[in-house]
Design an enzyme around this catalytic site. Sequence first.
Site, PDB file in Angstrom:
ATOM      1  CB  THR A 106      97.689   4.078  11.196  1.00  0.00           C
ATOM      2  OG1 THR A 106      96.411   4.100  11.824  1.00  0.00           O
ATOM      3  CG2 THR A 106      98.580   5.121  11.852  1.00  0.00           C
ATOM      4  CG  ASP A 216      88.797  -1.247  22.466  1.00  0.00           C
ATOM      5  OD1 ASP A 216      88.676  -2.418  22.887  1.00  0.00           O
ATOM      6  OD2 ASP A 216      89.322  -0.978  21.374  1.00  0.00           O
TER       7      ASP A 216
END
Length: 549
Positions: A106, A216
């Site tokens: 990222t 998650d």
Amino acid sequence: MGNTCGVTLRSKYFASFRGASQRHDEAGYAPVATSAAAAAAADEPAGKKAPRGSAAAADAPHAASMKRGAPAPAELTANVLGHPTPSLSEHYALGRKLGQGQFGTTYLCTDLATGVDYACKSIAKRKLITKEDVEDVRREIQIMHHLAGHRNVVAIKGAYEDPQYVHIVMELCAGGELFDRIIERGQFSERKAAELTRIIVGVIEACHSLGVIHRDLKPENFLLANKDDDLSLKAIDFGLSVFFKPGQVFTDVVGSPYYVAPEVLRKCYGPEADVWTAGVILYILLSGVPPFWAETQQGIFDAVLKGVIDFDSDPWPVISDSAKDLIRRMLNPRPKERLTAHEVLCHPWICDHGVAPDRPLDPAVLSRIKQFSAMNKLKKMALRVIAESLSEEEIAGLKEMFKAMDTDNSGAITYDELKEGMRKYGSTLKDTEIRDLMEAADVDNSGTIDYIEFIAATLHLNKLEREEHLVAAFSYFDKDGSGYITVDELQQACKEHNMPDAFLDDVIKEADQDNDGRIDYGEFVAMMTKGNMGVGRRTMRNSLNISMR
């Protein structure tokens, strides 16, 4: 990743191990590791500009996951999104690296037209090995679009594809992680915990109402969009999320040990598992420790399955009965009797103008949260140090095993080589389980296991049995050879590994058994061998069924 009842094992049990040598650090082949910068550069999209700016954000690493099925056809990876897209570089300029994930990296990126900063997750298509990998990426983008518009879900700006990468441009969350913000505030109350829990469960309710299970949820996957606004919380990382239909049962084992629901461990679960995880987060918000704790991963699993919640230890005697009632209902071991997300939001403790007291929590709770977060960071750094400091003599057997598996002498083990090598060593693992091990050991996300990665994986999963490994790591931190590790020495080590040095005082306090303000060797060993940072039933060592010494 299955939406139906096919037995697969997909676990995040190497998420912590992956951070041991890397959240941000990479290792190269040789017996000597290459630099983090060089390894990272090898996986950067073409045309990436030099680092610039100082905006902070993070993209929680993708879970180490186990894939099913045959390799992805070339036409699938050539056109992952299924439709042509404009070039990313026509609209955005990539900046500095913000975080490293399972399948990609990222970056900070800037809209060329408006100058607005965003986050761009660039997923390397060469890592999309199976058809399921490709489907996972497509589904993540689909789910982000599906949930678009919710104020507490990170907003997707767009998706782009080129021959090497799929790029997902999304809202930049510059405020940091949820727990870090709590610690920074220095004061916390039940009412604030109720406000944050209302946001978290609100995201869950939105997901479930739209036919999505997150799967998650954990503190690291909630970031603040604005560091000045405690309630600007955003759910991120939908890489393990799935669409579901009412009554559908899932069998994939996903999650982290502290947060996983018992029915997930039993491989028969639905959306109720998200509520359990939110209950665990709430328990930690109020006490600073997870509700199900043990010294080993199996012990944690056993505690989760047993489901006994401690409301006797501090600070629980002074926590409101209403808060404890809500936690009991969220952590009901029977999924069908557990509160739904909507029912949680209607509970008196959590609803607007509810009964949650506004008095500050015991400062010890904040301290525990700091220790809970920071200790793993030191362990992870130490594990990398150990992996990189091993001598040729110490790893001769492992080196031969690596060479035996690396049949083309390329210096890296591919998935096919690992699968064949495991079977030669008598392993009976399914292909999907071998895939899970492959992704777990591949700390630099290259799609292969290089020499240092192989050594680091076997060392970590062997639970640091050799004392000389610990001596080497201790000596690395003990810069002046005094026999003690100090805060200053830990700060220096953090700089060398590009890791944040916040809360190191708390690391010292946690490990410092004799309260002299420093860590001696015995205290260091106790810290390193306490508990386990990973979760999962398979390790490289026990899967090979041989001695790793």
